[in-house]
Write a protein that holds these residues in place. Structure first.
Motif, PDB file in Angstrom:
ATOM      1  N   UNK A 283     -15.868   3.033  -9.378  1.00 18.12           N
ATOM      2  CA  UNK A 283     -14.935   3.377  -8.296  1.00 18.12           C
ATOM      3  C   UNK A 283     -14.004   4.501  -8.738  1.00 18.12           C
ATOM      4  N   UNK A 284     -13.932   5.521  -7.936  1.00 15.97           N
ATOM      5  CA  UNK A 284     -13.044   6.662  -8.189  1.00 15.97           C
ATOM      6  C   UNK A 284     -11.992   6.708  -7.077  1.00 15.97           C
ATOM      7  N   UNK A 285     -11.019   5.848  -7.182  1.00 17.07           N
ATOM      8  CA  UNK A 285     -10.063   5.635  -6.091  1.00 17.07           C
ATOM      9  C   UNK A 285      -9.343   6.905  -5.632  1.00 17.07           C
ATOM     10  N   UNK A 286      -8.688   7.676  -6.526  1.00 15.88           N
ATOM     11  CA  UNK A 286      -7.939   8.851  -6.035  1.00 15.88           C
ATOM     12  C   UNK A 286      -8.827   9.855  -5.299  1.00 15.88           C
ATOM     13  N   UNK A 287      -9.997  10.125  -5.842  1.00 10.78           N
ATOM     14  CA  UNK A 287     -10.923  11.092  -5.241  1.00 10.78           C
ATOM     15  C   UNK A 287     -11.399  10.614  -3.869  1.00 10.78           C
ATOM     16  N   UNK A 288     -11.786   9.351  -3.776  1.00 11.31           N
ATOM     17  CA  UNK A 288     -12.305   8.827  -2.512  1.00 11.31           C
ATOM     18  C   UNK A 288     -11.212   8.766  -1.446  1.00 11.31           C
ATOM     19  N   UNK A 289      -9.986   8.442  -1.849  1.00 18.39           N
ATOM     20  CA  UNK A 289      -8.873   8.377  -0.896  1.00 18.39           C
ATOM     21  C   UNK A 289      -8.571   9.767  -0.326  1.00 18.39           C
ATOM     22  N   UNK A 290      -8.602  10.792  -1.179  1.00 20.77           N
ATOM     23  CA  UNK A 290      -8.372  12.165  -0.703  1.00 20.77           C
ATOM     24  C   UNK A 290      -9.452  12.590   0.285  1.00 20.77           C
ATOM     25  N   UNK A 291     -10.693  12.275  -0.045  1.00 21.90           N
ATOM     26  CA  UNK A 291     -11.799  12.664   0.825  1.00 21.90           C
ATOM     27  C   UNK A 291     -11.712  11.965   2.181  1.00 21.90           C
ATOM     28  N   UNK A 292     -11.314  10.690   2.181  1.00 20.16           N
ATOM     29  CA  UNK A 292     -11.161   9.966   3.439  1.00 20.16           C
ATOM     30  C   UNK A 292     -10.092  10.616   4.313  1.00 20.16           C
ATOM     31  N   UNK A 293      -8.976  10.987   3.706  1.00 21.59           N
ATOM     32  CA  UNK A 293      -7.884  11.595   4.465  1.00 21.59           C
ATOM     33  C   UNK A 293      -8.314  12.942   5.057  1.00 21.59           C
ATOM     34  N   UNK A 294      -9.038  13.716   4.271  1.00 22.50           N
ATOM     35  CA  UNK A 294      -9.509  15.012   4.758  1.00 22.50           C
ATOM     36  C   UNK A 294     -10.448  14.831   5.961  1.00 22.50           C
ATOM     37  N   UNK A 295     -11.339  13.850   5.899  1.00 22.12           N
ATOM     38  CA  UNK A 295     -12.254  13.588   7.006  1.00 22.12           C
ATOM     39  C   UNK A 295     -11.496  13.077   8.234  1.00 22.12           C
ATOM     40  N   UNK A 296     -10.463  12.255   8.007  1.00 18.14           N
ATOM     41  CA  UNK A 296      -9.666  11.725   9.116  1.00 18.14           C
ATOM     42  C   UNK A 296      -8.918  12.843   9.834  1.00 18.14           C
ATOM     43  N   UNK A 297      -8.419  13.799   9.068  1.00 20.76           N
ATOM     44  CA  UNK A 297      -7.741  14.952   9.671  1.00 20.76           C
ATOM     45  C   UNK A 297      -8.746  15.775  10.467  1.00 20.76           C
ATOM     46  N   UNK A 298      -9.936  15.949   9.907  1.00 20.93           N
ATOM     47  CA  UNK A 298     -10.984  16.731  10.567  1.00 20.93           C
ATOM     48  C   UNK A 298     -11.353  16.127  11.925  1.00 20.93           C
ATOM     49  N   UNK A 302      -6.056  11.203  11.840  1.00 24.92           N
ATOM     50  CA  UNK A 302      -4.769  11.266  11.151  1.00 24.92           C
ATOM     51  C   UNK A 302      -4.258  12.700  11.179  1.00 24.92           C
ATOM     52  N   UNK A 303      -2.969  12.827  10.978  1.00 29.01           N
ATOM     53  CA  UNK A 303      -2.377  14.142  10.830  1.00 29.01           C
ATOM     54  C   UNK A 303      -2.253  14.474   9.354  1.00 29.01           C
ATOM     55  N   UNK A 304      -2.124  15.731   9.049  1.00 25.82           N
ATOM     56  CA  UNK A 304      -1.980  16.177   7.658  1.00 25.82           C
ATOM     57  C   UNK A 304      -0.770  15.476   7.033  1.00 25.82           C
ATOM     58  N   UNK A 305      -0.996  14.844   5.881  1.00 25.54           N
ATOM     59  CA  UNK A 305       0.091  14.187   5.153  1.00 25.54           C
ATOM     60  C   UNK A 305       0.313  12.742   5.547  1.00 25.54           C
ATOM     61  N   UNK A 306      -0.406  12.239   6.557  1.00 27.47           N
ATOM     62  CA  UNK A 306      -0.174  10.868   7.011  1.00 27.47           C
ATOM     63  C   UNK A 306      -0.602   9.831   5.988  1.00 27.47           C
ATOM     64  N   UNK A 307      -1.548  10.170   5.139  1.00 24.65           N
ATOM     65  CA  UNK A 307      -2.025   9.209   4.142  1.00 24.65           C
ATOM     66  C   UNK A 307      -0.913   8.750   3.230  1.00 24.65           C
ATOM     67  N   UNK A 308       0.092   9.601   2.996  1.00 22.99           N
ATOM     68  CA  UNK A 308       1.193   9.227   2.112  1.00 22.99           C
ATOM     69  C   UNK A 308       2.451   8.848   2.886  1.00 22.99           C
ATOM     70  N   UNK A 309       2.442   9.087   4.201  1.00 17.42           N
ATOM     71  CA  UNK A 309       3.649   8.805   4.985  1.00 17.42           C
ATOM     72  C   UNK A 309       3.801   7.308   5.207  1.00 17.42           C
ATOM     73  N   UNK A 310       5.041   6.866   5.372  1.00 16.69           N
ATOM     74  CA  UNK A 310       5.312   5.448   5.578  1.00 16.69           C
ATOM     75  C   UNK A 310       6.498   5.297   6.511  1.00 16.69           C
ATOM     76  N   UNK A 311       6.642   4.101   7.044  1.00 19.14           N
ATOM     77  CA  UNK A 311       7.836   3.789   7.805  1.00 19.14           C
ATOM     78  C   UNK A 311       7.732   4.065   9.297  1.00 19.14           C
ATOM     79  N   UNK A 312       6.526   4.294   9.846  1.00 15.92           N
ATOM     80  CA  UNK A 312       6.408   4.486  11.293  1.00 15.92           C
ATOM     81  C   UNK A 312       6.798   3.203  12.009  1.00 15.92           C
ATOM     82  N   UNK A 313       7.701   3.319  12.980  1.00 16.81           N
ATOM     83  CA  UNK A 313       8.149   2.144  13.722  1.00 16.81           C
ATOM     84  C   UNK A 313       7.161   1.821  14.841  1.00 16.81           C
TER      85      UNK A 313
END
Length: 517
Positions: A283-298, A302-313
């Motif tokens: 398992x390559x967690x950091x690499x796979x998480x980045x790739x998932x976020x890029x595909x989600x934006x595509x 998700x929006x750019x940067x949402x993978x690290x954002x928190x606190x949405x009400x």
């Protein structure tokens, strides 16, 4: 947009080792507590609830902590590594304490030994005891010394060797009271057992939320029901492997009710470490998480940067749905966990059946169901699929409540197969519904919400069901479970959010759908 099955399976090895541990824990710890330490079902339920008490606080805590972890190995992997290593070592140590208690009750530990039965009779003949069915009796009024010493654990009936009901009704409660008296005289062994058990439970609690949160970290939202099906399939595979080992070690056999668990726990620990090794190497967690976020934006998920954002009400309707689905989780775990935490005792004393085989059937049915259930949910919606599962589980537990040792084995197996399918239907979709409502940076936090709800139920239900079994007899177990699961159907009706949102397909995927039309 397609699920990467290979990656999901590799991520699932973390859940595989978790489920392997909990299957062994749920099956053996209640037997050790009641048979070797002489605990009543109520007090055994208290001990069995310890992991859930800890989890109530630790799972949300470590889910949130892992959200903020910035290790080179990723947000979740460090917790999985350390927690598994500590738990595996402590599990083997626990078996040595179990052996110490076995020495304390050595005078009565030989099954079918007349001398052991005489020792039990002389110690508790005038005490009031209770059969598994709730009938009160005293040995002195029920058996003479010689007649009690002549009782054997198995008898011939219809050309078959079966468990002797006199043994489970009279010898087992008497021996448990003897063990209780010995434990009261030597409490140090029980204290050490509970201390090591706490170490195991704390270590398991530190990485359960991170392990489960890893799947959403590397999987796009519309694919999470399918991915959760794979994760649960891996968990069931771990559970089935442990149940098969239980059959090999004959942990449910009457002759082994006072067995040493050193070999069995050693193999369980080895399985956990082997699964951890596969996970760490692949398992390559950091690499796979980045790739998932890029595909989600595509795909516009998700929006750019949402993978690290928190606190949405959450909005008012979303919060209402979250509360009702968490209430539903509490209710169906109230029913389901009562059965899983007490079934090994129930099967041994009421059904006189091998609990390993019955649970293997339930797990096998679940494994067959996981992928179809994930696919069905993607078509008809998670909520409708869960409601169907709740109905099936209520029926399975309701029918099982009318069964006893004389009931057809095939019918009991069929009900447990139905329960396995039902639990797969519920489990595959409930967790994705919870994390569907959060942003990428809050996955660990919402995973904690999910487990807080499930563990709150699992704190209370072993104790409540245990007390009811002590007061009303063991037959109350399945009706109790069926009632709570049925109430969950009502609360799920009020859930309006958490289903996956349709995504506009692009390129080749859109052409594939046109061809299908």
């Amino acid at each position: 947009m397609k699920l990467n099955y290979k990656r999901t399976i590799l991520v699932g090895f973390a859940f595989f080792l978790i489920c392997a541990f909990w299957q062994a824990y749920d099956n053996t710890i209640p037997l050790i507590l009641t048979n070797k330490f002489g605990m009543k079902q109520g007090w055994s339920g208290v001990i069995m609830a310890l992991d859930n008490v800890l989890a109530l606080f630790m799972l949300p805590l470590f889910g949130a902590i892992s959200d903020r972890c910035r290790s080179k190995m990723g947000r979740r992997t460090p917790f999985i590594l350390v927690g598994t290593l500590v738990a595996a070592v402590a599990l083997v140590a626990l078996s040595f304490v179990d052996n110490a208690q076995l020495k304390n009750i050595a005078a009565v530990s030989a099954i079918d030994d007349p001398a052991a039965l005489v020792e039990i009779y002389d110690s508790v003949a005038d005490e009031t005891l209770v059969t598994p069915g709730g009938e009160r009796f005293t040995l002195a009024e029920t058996y003479s010394r010689d007649d009690f010493a002549a009782i054997r654990s198995q008898v011939k009936a219809g050309g078959k060797t079966v468990t002797n009901p006199d043994y489970t009704n009279y010898v087992v409660p008497a021996r448990q009271l003897y063990a209780q008296q010995v434990t009261a005289g030597h409490p140090g062994t029980l204290i050490l057992f509970v201390v090591i058990l706490l170490i195991i439970l704390v270590s398991m609690s530190t990485f359960r939320s991170p392990a489960v949160a890893l799947m959403p970290d590397v999987t796009m939202k519309p694919l999470r029901s399918k991915a959760n099906a794979i994760i649960n399939l891996m968990g069931s595979a771990g559970g089935i492997l442990v149940l098969a080992l239980g059959m090999v070690f004959a942990t449910s056999a009457v002759r082994n009710s006072l067995m040493s668990y050193t070999g069995y726990f050693g193999v369980i620990a080895a399985i956990m470490l082997a699964a951890l090794a596969i996970f760490m190497l692949t398992v390559r967690e950091p690499k796979w998480a980045r790739e998932m976020h890029q595909e989600s934006v595509q795909y516009g998920i998700e929006e750019e940067g949402e993978a690290q954002s928190a606190g949405r009400k959450l909005g008012k309707d979303e919060m209402r749905s979250l509360i009702f689905i968490l209430c539903s989780i509490v209710l169906w775990f109230f029913g389901y966990n009562a059965v899983t935490s007490k079934y090994s005792v129930y099967a041994s004393n009421i059904l006189h059946k091998d609990y390993n085989l019955t649970l293997i059937i339930a797990q096998a049915a679940a494994i067959i169901s996981y992928l179809p259930v994930g696919m069905i949910a993607s078509k008809v919606g998670r909520k409708k699929t869960i409601l169907a599962g709740v109905v099936m589980l209520t029926v399975a537990f309701g029918v099982a409540g009318f069964m006893n040792a004389d009931s057809p084995t095939m019918l009991m197996n069929a009900m447990f197969a139905l329960a396995g399918i039902a639990w797969a239907t519920i489990n595959v979709n409930s967790f994705p519904m919870v994390v569907e409502m959060c942003s990428g940076g809050d996955v660990g936090k919402y995973t904690g919400f999910y487990y807080t709800a499930s563990m709150a139920a699992q704190v209370a239900t072993p104790m409540v069901s245990g007390v009811l079994m002590d007061k009303l007899g063991m037959h109350i177990l399945f009706p109790y479970a069926a009632i709570f699961v049925a109430i969950a159907f009502v609360t799920m009706l009020f859930v309006r959010h958490g289903d996956s949102k349709p995504v506009a397909k692009k390129g080749l995927e859109a052409l594939e759908d046109m061809d299908a039309d």
